[in-house]
Scaffold this motif. Structure first.
Motif, PDB file in Angstrom:
ATOM      1  N   GLY A  11       0.809  -1.211   0.000  1.00  0.00           N
ATOM      2  CA  GLY A  11       0.000   0.000   0.000  1.00  0.00           C
ATOM      3  C   GLY A  11       0.840   1.258   0.000  1.00  0.00           C
ATOM      4  N   ARG A  12       0.280   2.302   0.593  1.00  0.00           N
ATOM      5  CA  ARG A  12       0.940   3.602   0.574  1.00  0.00           C
ATOM      6  C   ARG A  12       2.099   3.676   1.565  1.00  0.00           C
ATOM      7  NH1 ARG A  12      -3.215   8.107   1.658  1.00  0.00           N
ATOM      8  NH2 ARG A  12      -2.892   7.156   3.669  1.00  0.00           N
ATOM      9  N   VAL A  13       3.106   4.435   1.210  1.00  0.00           N
ATOM     10  CA  VAL A  13       4.183   4.749   2.138  1.00  0.00           C
ATOM     11  C   VAL A  13       3.757   6.006   2.874  1.00  0.00           C
ATOM     12  CG1 VAL A  13       6.594   5.415   2.375  1.00  0.00           C
ATOM     13  CG2 VAL A  13       5.943   3.709   0.688  1.00  0.00           C
ATOM     14  N   THR A  14       3.607   5.908   4.184  1.00  0.00           N
ATOM     15  CA  THR A  14       3.129   7.031   4.983  1.00  0.00           C
ATOM     16  C   THR A  14       4.272   7.653   5.771  1.00  0.00           C
ATOM     17  OG1 THR A  14       2.646   5.629   6.887  1.00  0.00           O
ATOM     18  CG2 THR A  14       0.883   5.882   5.248  1.00  0.00           C
ATOM     19  N   VAL A  15       4.007   8.808   6.343  1.00  0.00           N
ATOM     20  CA  VAL A  15       4.999   9.478   7.186  1.00  0.00           C
ATOM     21  C   VAL A  15       5.362   8.583   8.364  1.00  0.00           C
ATOM     22  CG1 VAL A  15       5.385  11.465   8.693  1.00  0.00           C
ATOM     23  CG2 VAL A  15       4.272  11.775   6.485  1.00  0.00           C
ATOM     24  N   LYS A  16       4.376   7.893   8.926  1.00  0.00           N
ATOM     25  CA  LYS A  16       4.636   7.000  10.057  1.00  0.00           C
ATOM     26  C   LYS A  16       5.611   5.898   9.661  1.00  0.00           C
ATOM     27  CE  LYS A  16       2.452   4.090  13.490  1.00  0.00           C
ATOM     28  NZ  LYS A  16       1.196   3.593  14.044  1.00  0.00           N
ATOM     29  N   ILE A  17       5.424   5.309   8.504  1.00  0.00           N
ATOM     30  CA  ILE A  17       6.323   4.251   8.031  1.00  0.00           C
ATOM     31  C   ILE A  17       7.733   4.807   7.836  1.00  0.00           C
ATOM     32  CG2 ILE A  17       6.853   2.719   6.087  1.00  0.00           C
ATOM     33  CD1 ILE A  17       3.763   2.386   5.792  1.00  0.00           C
ATOM     34  N   LEU A  18       7.832   5.993   7.264  1.00  0.00           N
ATOM     35  CA  LEU A  18       9.147   6.600   7.043  1.00  0.00           C
ATOM     36  C   LEU A  18       9.843   6.914   8.361  1.00  0.00           C
ATOM     37  CD1 LEU A  18       8.292   8.932   4.037  1.00  0.00           C
ATOM     38  CD2 LEU A  18       9.512   6.746   3.989  1.00  0.00           C
ATOM     39  N   ARG A  19       9.098   7.403   9.353  1.00  0.00           N
ATOM     40  CA  ARG A  19       9.694   7.695  10.667  1.00  0.00           C
ATOM     41  C   ARG A  19      10.160   6.412  11.348  1.00  0.00           C
ATOM     42  NH1 ARG A  19       8.980  12.344  13.469  1.00  0.00           N
ATOM     43  NH2 ARG A  19       8.558  11.225  15.399  1.00  0.00           N
ATOM     44  N   LYS A  20       9.338   5.356  11.253  1.00  0.00           N
ATOM     45  CA  LYS A  20       9.713   4.074  11.866  1.00  0.00           C
ATOM     46  C   LYS A  20      10.918   3.449  11.175  1.00  0.00           C
ATOM     47  CE  LYS A  20       6.629   3.452  15.120  1.00  0.00           C
ATOM     48  NZ  LYS A  20       7.034   3.242  16.498  1.00  0.00           N
ATOM     49  N   THR A  21      11.150   3.817   9.947  1.00  0.00           N
ATOM     50  CA  THR A  21      12.314   3.337   9.208  1.00  0.00           C
ATOM     51  C   THR A  21      13.544   4.180   9.511  1.00  0.00           C
ATOM     52  OG1 THR A  21      10.865   2.564   7.433  1.00  0.00           O
ATOM     53  CG2 THR A  21      13.192   2.820   6.889  1.00  0.00           C
ATOM     54  N   ALA A  22      13.352   5.477   9.663  1.00  0.00           N
ATOM     55  CA  ALA A  22      14.476   6.399   9.871  1.00  0.00           C
ATOM     56  C   ALA A  22      15.217   6.125  11.171  1.00  0.00           C
ATOM     57  CB  ALA A  22      13.983   7.842   9.839  1.00  0.00           C
ATOM     58  N   GLY A  23      14.493   5.876  12.257  1.00  0.00           N
ATOM     59  CA  GLY A  23      15.140   5.649  13.555  1.00  0.00           C
ATOM     60  C   GLY A  23      16.173   4.540  13.515  1.00  0.00           C
ATOM     61  N   PRO A  24      15.782   3.327  13.117  1.00  0.00           N
ATOM     62  CA  PRO A  24      16.768   2.247  13.051  1.00  0.00           C
ATOM     63  C   PRO A  24      17.895   2.507  12.046  1.00  0.00           C
ATOM     64  CG  PRO A  24      14.556   1.335  13.049  1.00  0.00           C
ATOM     65  CD  PRO A  24      14.414   2.818  12.926  1.00  0.00           C
ATOM     66  N   LEU A  25      17.584   3.178  10.940  1.00  0.00           N
ATOM     67  CA  LEU A  25      18.638   3.477   9.971  1.00  0.00           C
ATOM     68  C   LEU A  25      19.705   4.380  10.574  1.00  0.00           C
ATOM     69  CD1 LEU A  25      16.650   4.003   6.648  1.00  0.00           C
ATOM     70  CD2 LEU A  25      18.144   2.088   7.251  1.00  0.00           C
ATOM     71  N   PHE A  26      19.275   5.415  11.286  1.00  0.00           N
ATOM     72  CA  PHE A  26      20.238   6.310  11.939  1.00  0.00           C
ATOM     73  C   PHE A  26      21.060   5.562  12.979  1.00  0.00           C
ATOM     74  CE2 PHE A  26      17.485   9.910  10.522  1.00  0.00           C
ATOM     75  CZ  PHE A  26      18.476  10.640   9.875  1.00  0.00           C
ATOM     76  N   LEU A  27      20.408   4.729  13.782  1.00  0.00           N
ATOM     77  CA  LEU A  27      21.133   3.973  14.806  1.00  0.00           C
ATOM     78  C   LEU A  27      22.119   2.995  14.185  1.00  0.00           C
ATOM     79  CD1 LEU A  27      18.258   3.349  17.346  1.00  0.00           C
ATOM     80  CD2 LEU A  27      20.215   4.880  17.621  1.00  0.00           C
ATOM     81  N   ASN A  28      21.724   2.326  13.103  1.00  0.00           N
ATOM     82  CA  ASN A  28      22.624   1.390  12.428  1.00  0.00           C
ATOM     83  C   ASN A  28      23.831   2.096  11.822  1.00  0.00           C
ATOM     84  OD1 ASN A  28      21.162  -0.895  13.051  1.00  0.00           O
ATOM     85  ND2 ASN A  28      19.999  -0.865  11.151  1.00  0.00           N
ATOM     86  N   LYS A  29      23.674   3.375  11.496  1.00  0.00           N
ATOM     87  CA  LYS A  29      24.790   4.160  10.956  1.00  0.00           C
ATOM     88  C   LYS A  29      25.684   4.721  12.053  1.00  0.00           C
ATOM     89  CE  LYS A  29      24.078   4.011   6.505  1.00  0.00           C
ATOM     90  NZ  LYS A  29      25.058   3.521   5.576  1.00  0.00           N
ATOM     91  N   GLY A  30      25.315   4.478  13.321  1.00  0.00           N
ATOM     92  CA  GLY A  30      26.169   4.886  14.431  1.00  0.00           C
ATOM     93  C   GLY A  30      25.765   6.171  15.134  1.00  0.00           C
ATOM     94  N   TYR A  31      24.629   6.761  14.763  1.00  0.00           N
ATOM     95  CA  TYR A  31      24.172   7.963  15.447  1.00  0.00           C
ATOM     96  C   TYR A  31      23.679   7.606  16.837  1.00  0.00           C
ATOM     97  CZ  TYR A  31      24.418  10.414  10.994  1.00  0.00           C
ATOM     98  OH  TYR A  31      24.854  10.972   9.831  1.00  0.00           O
ATOM     99  N   THR A  32      23.789   8.542  17.762  1.00  0.00           N
ATOM    100  CA  THR A  32      23.358   8.304  19.138  1.00  0.00           C
ATOM    101  C   THR A  32      21.851   8.462  19.257  1.00  0.00           C
ATOM    102  OG1 THR A  32      23.581  10.632  19.764  1.00  0.00           O
ATOM    103  CG2 THR A  32      25.542   9.213  20.023  1.00  0.00           C
ATOM    104  N   LEU A  33      21.310   7.943  20.363  1.00  0.00           N
ATOM    105  CA  LEU A  33      19.885   8.106  20.615  1.00  0.00           C
ATOM    106  C   LEU A  33      19.509   9.582  20.725  1.00  0.00           C
ATOM    107  CD1 LEU A  33      19.036   5.271  23.169  1.00  0.00           C
ATOM    108  CD2 LEU A  33      18.116   5.544  20.875  1.00  0.00           C
ATOM    109  N   GLU A  34      20.422  10.396  21.237  1.00  0.00           N
ATOM    110  CA  GLU A  34      20.148  11.822  21.377  1.00  0.00           C
ATOM    111  C   GLU A  34      19.962  12.480  20.007  1.00  0.00           C
ATOM    112  OE1 GLU A  34      22.604  10.201  22.969  1.00  0.00           O
ATOM    113  OE2 GLU A  34      21.905  10.330  25.039  1.00  0.00           O
ATOM    114  N   VAL A  35      20.782  12.097  19.043  1.00  0.00           N
ATOM    115  CA  VAL A  35      20.642  12.638  17.685  1.00  0.00           C
ATOM    116  C   VAL A  35      19.343  12.166  17.063  1.00  0.00           C
ATOM    117  CG1 VAL A  35      21.617  12.597  15.354  1.00  0.00           C
ATOM    118  CG2 VAL A  35      23.119  12.911  17.325  1.00  0.00           C
ATOM    119  N   VAL A  36      19.027  10.888  17.222  1.00  0.00           N
ATOM    120  CA  VAL A  36      17.774  10.348  16.677  1.00  0.00           C
ATOM    121  C   VAL A  36      16.591  11.063  17.323  1.00  0.00           C
ATOM    122  CG1 VAL A  36      16.341   8.281  16.421  1.00  0.00           C
ATOM    123  CG2 VAL A  36      18.821   8.130  16.121  1.00  0.00           C
TER     124      VAL A  36
END
Length: 66
Positions: A11-36
């Motif tokens: 179905g549609r890609v929503t803002v919620k789906i993008l936000r739920k994807t962004a968090g783990p991507l940032f963490l996997n790239k080594g960003y801190t929880l504070e940055v996320v």
């Protein structure tokens, strides 16, 4: 087109789906929880930890989600 590039075909890609994807991507790239927290606009670090802390611990244990 975008859905097939990221492997999402339910179905549609929503803002919620993008936000739920962004968090783990940032963490996997080594960003801190504070940055996320700042990027996602969470008022409290505990919100970020509640949603993404488990993913971070799984990553430390060597578990990868495909």
């Amino acid at each position: 087109m975008f859905e097939s590039q990221i492997g999402y075909k339910n179905g549609r890609v929503t803002v919620k789906i993008l936000r739920k994807t962004a968090g783990p991507l940032f963490l996997n790239k080594g960003y801190t929880l504070e940055v996320v927290q700042q990027v996602l606009g969470h008022c409290s670090i505990s919100t970020t930890e509640r949603h993404y802390g488990k993913n971070r611990e799984m990553d430390r244990a060597g578990v990868r989600f495909v």
